[in-house]
Design a protein around this motif. Structure first.
Motif, short mmCIF file in Angstrom:
data_model
loop_
_atom_site.label_atom_id
_atom_site.label_comp_id
_atom_site.label_asym_id
_atom_site.label_seq_id
_atom_site.Cartn_x
_atom_site.Cartn_y
_atom_site.Cartn_z
N ARG A 25 135.33 -46.88 63.39
CA ARG A 25 136.52 -46.79 64.24
C ARG A 25 137.56 -47.86 63.92
O ARG A 25 138.36 -48.24 64.78
CB ARG A 25 136.12 -46.82 65.71
CG ARG A 25 135.31 -45.59 66.11
CD ARG A 25 134.92 -45.58 67.56
NE ARG A 25 135.97 -45.12 68.44
CZ ARG A 25 136.10 -43.86 68.87
NH1 ARG A 25 135.25 -42.95 68.49
NH2 ARG A 25 137.07 -43.53 69.68
N GLY A 26 137.53 -48.35 62.68
CA GLY A 26 138.64 -49.19 62.22
C GLY A 26 138.46 -50.69 62.35
O GLY A 26 139.43 -51.44 62.37
N PRO A 67 136.30 -50.16 68.17
CA PRO A 67 135.83 -51.45 67.65
C PRO A 67 135.94 -52.56 68.70
O PRO A 67 136.76 -52.48 69.60
CB PRO A 67 136.79 -51.71 66.48
CG PRO A 67 138.03 -50.97 66.81
CD PRO A 67 137.61 -49.80 67.64
N ALA A 68 135.11 -53.57 68.52
CA ALA A 68 135.03 -54.61 69.53
C ALA A 68 134.90 -56.00 68.92
O ALA A 68 134.53 -56.13 67.75
CB ALA A 68 133.84 -54.34 70.44
N MET A 69 135.24 -56.99 69.73
CA MET A 69 135.01 -58.37 69.31
C MET A 69 134.68 -59.20 70.54
O MET A 69 134.87 -58.77 71.68
CB MET A 69 136.26 -58.96 68.63
CG MET A 69 137.42 -59.18 69.56
SD MET A 69 138.69 -60.22 68.78
CE MET A 69 139.97 -60.15 70.03
N ASN A 80 137.44 -51.37 72.48
CA ASN A 80 138.40 -50.32 72.13
C ASN A 80 139.67 -50.92 71.53
O ASN A 80 140.79 -50.62 71.94
CB ASN A 80 138.74 -49.48 73.36
CG ASN A 80 137.51 -48.77 73.92
OD1 ASN A 80 136.77 -48.13 73.17
ND2 ASN A 80 137.26 -48.91 75.20
N LEU A 81 139.47 -51.81 70.57
CA LEU A 81 140.59 -52.57 70.02
C LEU A 81 141.51 -51.72 69.13
O LEU A 81 141.07 -50.80 68.47
CB LEU A 81 140.05 -53.73 69.17
CG LEU A 81 139.26 -54.81 69.91
CD1 LEU A 81 138.67 -55.79 68.92
CD2 LEU A 81 140.15 -55.52 70.92
N THR A 82 142.77 -52.08 69.16
CA THR A 82 143.75 -51.57 68.21
C THR A 82 144.55 -52.78 67.75
O THR A 82 144.48 -53.83 68.39
CB THR A 82 144.72 -50.58 68.88
OG1 THR A 82 145.36 -51.27 69.96
CG2 THR A 82 144.02 -49.34 69.41
#
Lengths: 160, 439
Positions: free
Chosen positions: A89-90, A130-132, A141-143
């Motif tokens: 998911r990037g 994606p996560a951090m 749910n990062l962008t």
């Protein structure tokens, strides 16, 4: 050396939880690191002495666990997961964006000491990828747009 | 923190208190909390073990061993103290279910630990939570404190004359520690290096005492079994695969999330209906059905029941419930590389086949994805993986070898498409730095 009262009361309580002193080592190292910023020689010597271990035994444990560090990090440690679910998911884009924006690489720290960056393995946020994690806080749910806002927030908080 | 989702096909048992404020002990009590442990205190230990055995509850960490059976291996008499250890070191890529249990229903885990303790005659339990989950460790510490304050833990619990202590414990970042023997080493304050078995932890575990080790989801299921009965729980899934499971849907899906579905739920339906199908009009390419260590299934293999035995028959494993969905734009070589990069990073280095094997696989796959691979490398990687199987103290070596073999077997053509200087067909031109072909 001195730790906070909270650290001391937790440490004393934890010692009563196990039949051996040594058992408190792993969580205690992490709590000590949270207070000091990293596991300095002073921290290692102190904990070794308290737990009847050699400094070598303590260092041996530190080198095993990926969250423990003997080097200072930035005030905010960005841990970007790039494992499979996040990658799909990037996550790589997110990590590259961080590298460029902060001008540091994996395990680097910015000159002002505010941020450090790490590419980490699965943090258990697969369904919200994606996560951090920034220190212990999850961001999911990062962008790239979202990253901009998050980083600005930490920057402002860090300047205060 | 993490978002909750729902679907009409869900059967909410472990997740029934999610989002309902059950971290507070009063609310937990309103929602049938601590009833099961009181019932268990009135039962014979063997009665509890049989109930759990007959329910068909199998280890939710991934191995899928019958939980009641595991408990029955603990000797009745032991000169050393017995322990219950809850494994909350969730770190298998694709898996994020225990996190929700700790976040929304910590008392259910505590209750499961106490019931396991009563069943095996132990008086001490530990709940190990991975270091990254600091906020969950805080929630658990508060939950334990609240349970002590009510007399649900400590001396003479619920006035029964039975003593039981529960303590939390934290990790500091290590996948390997999720393996039961490495978990014990970590709890004893050491590097998480696995122990040779036998003796199994049920006989010689923490500090040499008999130890029951169960995954957090397994233990959180136990109170529901004690209250609802073995027959009811077993009837939710197919034979020998009782109950429900938290499935963590991730990857290329419209509605990723953690869903509680009955055991044996059809995987195809799970992807296309529960998970909402593949976004952007793409087609499905493959599914990793139970966390990164389970062999991949290709798109034509997904009409299977998601239970331990059916998945084994399908040539894969139900694993930890992490369902990772890959659409057609995914490069399988890159996906294999990322999987192996993880295992190479997490190998503790104790056993040579795992330490060296994962390293060589990573090196070969890196070169491969960068166009520097040779045809013979494909068979070499397969052969190398085959020789890692079963040759290590713990299953981390297998966890790296099994998916690699499946990637090669099922997607060989994609490996061949990368051969001898050809750039990756799935990446934008120039995105991967080309490496020379090594003769």
């Amino acid at each position: 050396m001195t730790f906070s009262d909270q650290f001391e009361s937790r440490f004393a309580e934890m010692l009563s939880h196990y039949p051996t002193k040594r058992s408190v080592l792993v969580p205690t190292l992490l709590y000590a690191q949270d207070e000091v910023g990293y596991l300095s020689q002073e921290v290692i010597a102190e904990l070794a002495q308290r737990l009847d271990l050699t400094e070598l035994e303590v260092r041996n444990v530190i080198s095993y666990y990926s969250m423990l560090t003997t080097k200072p990090r930035g005030k905010y440690n960005l841990q970007v997961c790039t494992n499979i679910s996040c990658m799909l998911r990037g996550a790589e884009e997110i990590f590259d964006w961080c590298r460029q924006r902060l001008d540091i690489d994996h395990k680097g720290t910015t000159a002002d000491g505010l941020f450090s960056l790490e590419e980490v393995e699965c943090i258990g946020a697969c369904s919200w990828a994606p996560a951090m994690q920034v220190n212990y806080d999850f961001h999911e749910n990062l962008t790239v747009e979202k990253m901009d806002t998050i980083l600005d927030e930490y920057k402002n908080r860090g300047m205060q | 923190m993490a978002e909750l989702v729902s679907h009409p096909d869900e059967v909410k048992i472990v997740s029934k208190r999610f989002g309902r404020g059950a971290t507070g002990i009063d609310r937990y009590l309103e929602l049938d909390g601590y009833k099961a442990v009181q019932k268990a205190l009135g039962m014979q230990p063997d009665g509890i073990i049989n109930e759990v055995k007959n329910s068909g509850l199998r280890g939710r960490g991934g191995a899928g061993f019958n939980t009641g059976m595991k408990w029955s291996f603990v000797p009745k008499q032991s000169p050393k103290p017995k322990y219950v250890l809850c494994n909350g070191d969730e770190s298998e890529p694709g898996t994020c279910k225990d996190r929700l249990i700790f976040e929304h229903d910590p008392h259910a885990v505590i209750e499961g630990v106490v019931i396991a303790g009563i069943a095996v005659g132990s008086h001490t339990g530990y709940i190990y939570i991975r270091g990254e989950y600091r906020y969950l460790s805080n929630i658990m510490q508060q939950a334990i404190k609240d349970a002590y304050a009510r007399g649900f833990l400590g001396k003479n619990i619920f006035g029964s004359g039975y003593d039981f202590d529960v303590y939390w414990h934290g990790g500091a970042g290590a996948y390997e520690v999720g393996e039961e023997s490495a978990l014990m080493e970590s709890l004893e304050g050491k590097r998480g290096i696995p122990r040779i078995r036998p003796p199994f932890p049920a006989v010689v575990g923490l500090w040499g005492g008999p130890t029951v080790i169960n995954n957090a989801e397994t233990l959180a299921s136990v109170p529901h079994i004690i209250l609802g009965g073995a027959e009811w729980y077993a009837s939710l899934g197919p034979a020998k695969n009782g109950g429900t499971r938290l499935f963590c849907l991730s990857g290329h899906l419209n509605r990723p999330g953690v869903y509680e579905l009955p055991m044996g739920y059809n995987l195809k339906k799970m992807i296309h209906e529960v998970g909402g199908g593949i976004p952007d009009g793409q087609n499905l390419k493959a599914v990793v059905p139970g966390g990164s260590s389970t062999p991949v299934l290709s798109a034509d293999e997904i009409d299977v029941a998601m239970d331990f035995d059916s998945m084994m028959k399908a040539g894969s494993m139900l694993g930890s419930g992490g369902v990772v969905v890959l659409d057609e734009t995914t490069c399988m070589v890159k996906f294999a590389l990322r999987t192996i990069k993880f295992y190479q990073h997490e190998s503790c280095g104790w056993c040579i086949p795992c330490r060296e094997g994962t390293d060589w696989l990573k090196k070969t796959l890196t070169r491969f994805h960068a166009g520097g691979g040779l045809k013979k490398d494909i068979d070499n990687m397969y052969y190398l993986s085959e020789n890692m199987l079963g040759r290590t103290f713990c299953p981390l070596g297998d966890a790296a070898a099994m998916p690699t073999m499946a990637f090669i077997k099922k997607f060989r053509k994609e490996f061949e498409d990368h051969l001898e200087g050809r750039p990756c067909p799935f990446e934008k031109e120039g995105a991967v730095e080309q490496l020379p072909v090594m003769a």
